[in-house]
Design a protein around this motif. Structure first.
Motif, short mmCIF file in Angstrom:
data_model
loop_
_atom_site.label_atom_id
_atom_site.label_comp_id
_atom_site.label_asym_id
_atom_site.label_seq_id
_atom_site.Cartn_x
_atom_site.Cartn_y
_atom_site.Cartn_z
N VAL A 183 0.83 -1.21 0.00
CA VAL A 183 0.00 0.00 0.00
C VAL A 183 0.87 1.26 0.00
O VAL A 183 0.51 2.28 -0.58
CB VAL A 183 -0.96 0.00 1.21
CG1 VAL A 183 -1.78 1.29 1.26
CG2 VAL A 183 -1.89 -1.20 1.14
N GLY A 184 2.04 1.19 0.61
CA GLY A 184 2.93 2.35 0.64
C GLY A 184 3.97 2.35 -0.45
O GLY A 184 4.82 3.26 -0.49
N ALA A 185 3.92 1.38 -1.36
CA ALA A 185 4.92 1.29 -2.43
C ALA A 185 4.60 2.28 -3.55
O ALA A 185 3.46 2.69 -3.76
CB ALA A 185 4.96 -0.13 -2.99
N ASP A 186 5.63 2.68 -4.30
CA ASP A 186 5.45 3.59 -5.43
C ASP A 186 4.94 2.87 -6.67
O ASP A 186 4.24 3.46 -7.49
CB ASP A 186 6.77 4.29 -5.76
CG ASP A 186 7.19 5.27 -4.67
OD1 ASP A 186 6.30 5.83 -4.01
OD2 ASP A 186 8.41 5.46 -4.48
N ARG A 187 5.34 1.60 -6.81
CA ARG A 187 4.95 0.84 -8.00
C ARG A 187 4.48 -0.55 -7.56
O ARG A 187 5.19 -1.24 -6.83
CB ARG A 187 6.14 0.69 -8.96
CG ARG A 187 6.53 2.00 -9.64
CD ARG A 187 7.91 1.88 -10.30
NE ARG A 187 8.03 0.74 -11.16
CZ ARG A 187 7.82 0.74 -12.49
NH1 ARG A 187 7.45 1.88 -13.10
NH2 ARG A 187 7.99 -0.34 -13.21
N VAL A 188 3.30 -0.94 -8.02
CA VAL A 188 2.73 -2.23 -7.65
C VAL A 188 2.18 -2.92 -8.90
O VAL A 188 1.32 -2.35 -9.60
CB VAL A 188 1.60 -2.09 -6.61
CG1 VAL A 188 1.06 -3.46 -6.21
CG2 VAL A 188 2.09 -1.32 -5.38
N TRP A 189 2.65 -4.12 -9.17
CA TRP A 189 2.10 -4.92 -10.26
C TRP A 189 0.91 -5.70 -9.72
O TRP A 189 1.01 -6.36 -8.70
CB TRP A 189 3.15 -5.88 -10.80
CG TRP A 189 4.29 -5.19 -11.50
CD1 TRP A 189 5.43 -4.74 -10.93
CD2 TRP A 189 4.35 -4.82 -12.88
NE1 TRP A 189 6.23 -4.12 -11.87
CE2 TRP A 189 5.58 -4.17 -13.08
CE3 TRP A 189 3.48 -4.99 -13.96
CZ2 TRP A 189 5.97 -3.69 -14.33
CZ3 TRP A 189 3.87 -4.52 -15.20
CH2 TRP A 189 5.10 -3.87 -15.38
N SER A 197 2.00 5.16 -7.74
CA SER A 197 1.51 6.13 -6.77
C SER A 197 1.31 7.50 -7.42
O SER A 197 2.20 8.01 -8.10
CB SER A 197 2.50 6.24 -5.61
OG SER A 197 2.06 7.18 -4.66
N GLY A 198 0.13 8.08 -7.21
CA GLY A 198 -0.17 9.38 -7.76
C GLY A 198 -0.59 9.37 -9.21
O GLY A 198 -1.01 10.41 -9.75
N ARG A 199 -0.50 8.21 -9.87
CA ARG A 199 -0.83 8.13 -11.30
C ARG A 199 -1.89 7.08 -11.60
O ARG A 199 -2.51 7.11 -12.65
CB ARG A 199 0.43 7.84 -12.12
CG ARG A 199 1.54 8.86 -11.96
CD ARG A 199 2.77 8.46 -12.77
NE ARG A 199 2.46 8.46 -14.20
CZ ARG A 199 3.25 7.91 -15.11
NH1 ARG A 199 4.36 7.28 -14.73
NH2 ARG A 199 2.93 7.97 -16.39
#
Length: 377
Positions: free
Chosen positions: A79-85, A113-115
């Motif tokens: 949940v706190g990661a910038d990129r998640v597959w 994150s943010g996108r």
């Protein structure tokens, strides 16, 4: 901006490459196991094999990224990661296990994150197709025929019959969320509507590809589809051609229920559905899950509980659940209901109270009290 676009294209190409390769693996396994196993067991083997392959590739090619996969234990740190597959290694495992069925798929999407969803691919191996966000064509729909809405073949929303009448559409049952969404992307269908409960991995890649093709995508109440949330339950969606979105969403608003289950309740409902259908493919159970009935241990692992759900007990056959109520507490759900059964050839009814521990995206424990229903006495 150029660098970001280049990175996004590279991620999309990687998603397409991995999805295609996983699809080839699934086709090979399907042929190799022909005549040996089929049905749910073949679907399980395919899910596992494709998941191992996809996770290995992502670990090699994107080692710093987090992964949310249907077939893996959920890591809350994502949940706190910038990129998640977000991965569904085999969407439509039921159809995969049925000879001749082509409506199953491989889903791979990237959330940033943010996108939001920035890249994704859906492979339909049985028809030799891969759709990816970096090169998907704009959908071309036929205006000379009636609208076609693809729906779940096993869990179609009840309100859609009224919606179809209002917008003058045909309802077309189909397996796999990916197959249904890609039917809209190709123009074979005009919309895909689902409200029977789904997870983020069911829709992430299809939505990423559909959005890249210029299609309208939203929840059935019109709110945005959000991903990489603490609980990955995402129960409903609409994917449709943008020029029909207003009329379809108005019809859905007029006929769809105003609320949906909370995630934990939805997980329990899937478990209870499996009690009747003996199909536990949609039940989320922790690896170390356990169950107790009337003080007696009945399951020591998620696999054992799943096997018990799918085993048809000739001594006691559940037929119907009635008067079902839920009460949700922090990390837990209590379900109370009457269960009509046939035991020893005779119909009867039992009263059931089940306490489910649901601390996250999996059921951890089930404690049941089963008593004769008073009216039986």
């Amino acid at each position: 901006m150029v660098e970001a676009m280049t990175d996004t294209t590279a991620d999309a190409r990687l998603a397409a490459e991995i999805a295609a390769a996983a699809g080839e693996l699934l086709l090979t396994l399907r042929v190799a196991e022909q005549g040996t196993v089929g049905g749910r067991e073949l679907g399980r083997r395919g899910d596992h094999a494709a998941n191992v392959f996809i996770l290995d590739r992502l670990a090699t090619d994107r080692p710093g990224d987090a992964v949310l996969s249907e077939e893996s234990v959920d890591d809350p740190d994502r949940v706190g990661a910038d990129r998640v597959w977000i991965v569904d290694p085999l969407d439509g495992s039921k159809e995969y296990g049925m000879p001749g069925r082509v409506d199953w798929a491989v889903h791979i999407a990237l959330w940033e994150s943010g996108r939001g969803l920035t890249a994704g691919a859906v492979a339909q191996p049985a028809v030799g197709a891969v759709y990816a966000t970096h090169d998907v064509p704009v959908a071309d729909h036929d205006d000379t025929r009636r609208l076609r809405i693809v729906i779940s073949g096993s869990r179609p929303p009840a309100f859609l019959a009224a919606v179809a009448r209002e917008v003058d559409a045909d309802l077309v049952p189909m397996g796999s969320a990916g197959a249904k969404a890609m039917a809209v992307v190709r123009g074979d269908a005009d919309a895909y509507v689902h409200a029977g409960g789904q997870w983020e991995w069911d829709s992430a890649a299809p939505v990423a590809v559909a959005q890249a093709a210029g299609l309208f995508c939203a929840r059935i109440d019109g709110s945005p589809l959000e991903y990489n949330r603490p609980h990955p339950y995402l129960p409903d969606l609409v994917i449709c051609r943008p020029d029909r979105a207003d009329i379809l969403m108005d019809a859905i608003a007029a006929h769809a229920p105003v609320s949906t289950d909370a995630p934990a309740v939805a997980m329990v409902r899937a478990y209870l559905r499996a009690v009747l259908t003996h199909d536990a493919s949609h039940v989320r159970l922790a690896v170390d899950a356990w169950s107790v009935e009337n003080g007696q241990r009945t399951g020591e692992s998620g696999a054992e509980i799943r096997d018990r759900l799918e085993r048809r007990d000739r001594g006691r056959s559940p037929r119907r659940i009635r008067d079902l109520t839920f009460r949700e507490h922090p990390g837990a759900v209590v379900a109370r209901y009457l269960l009509d059964v046939v035991a020893g050839g005779e119909p009867s009814t039992v009263s059931v109270t089940e306490h489910f521990t649901v601390p996250g995206a999996e059921i951890r424990s089930i404690v049941a009290i089963v008593e004769p229903h008073r009216k039986n006495s």
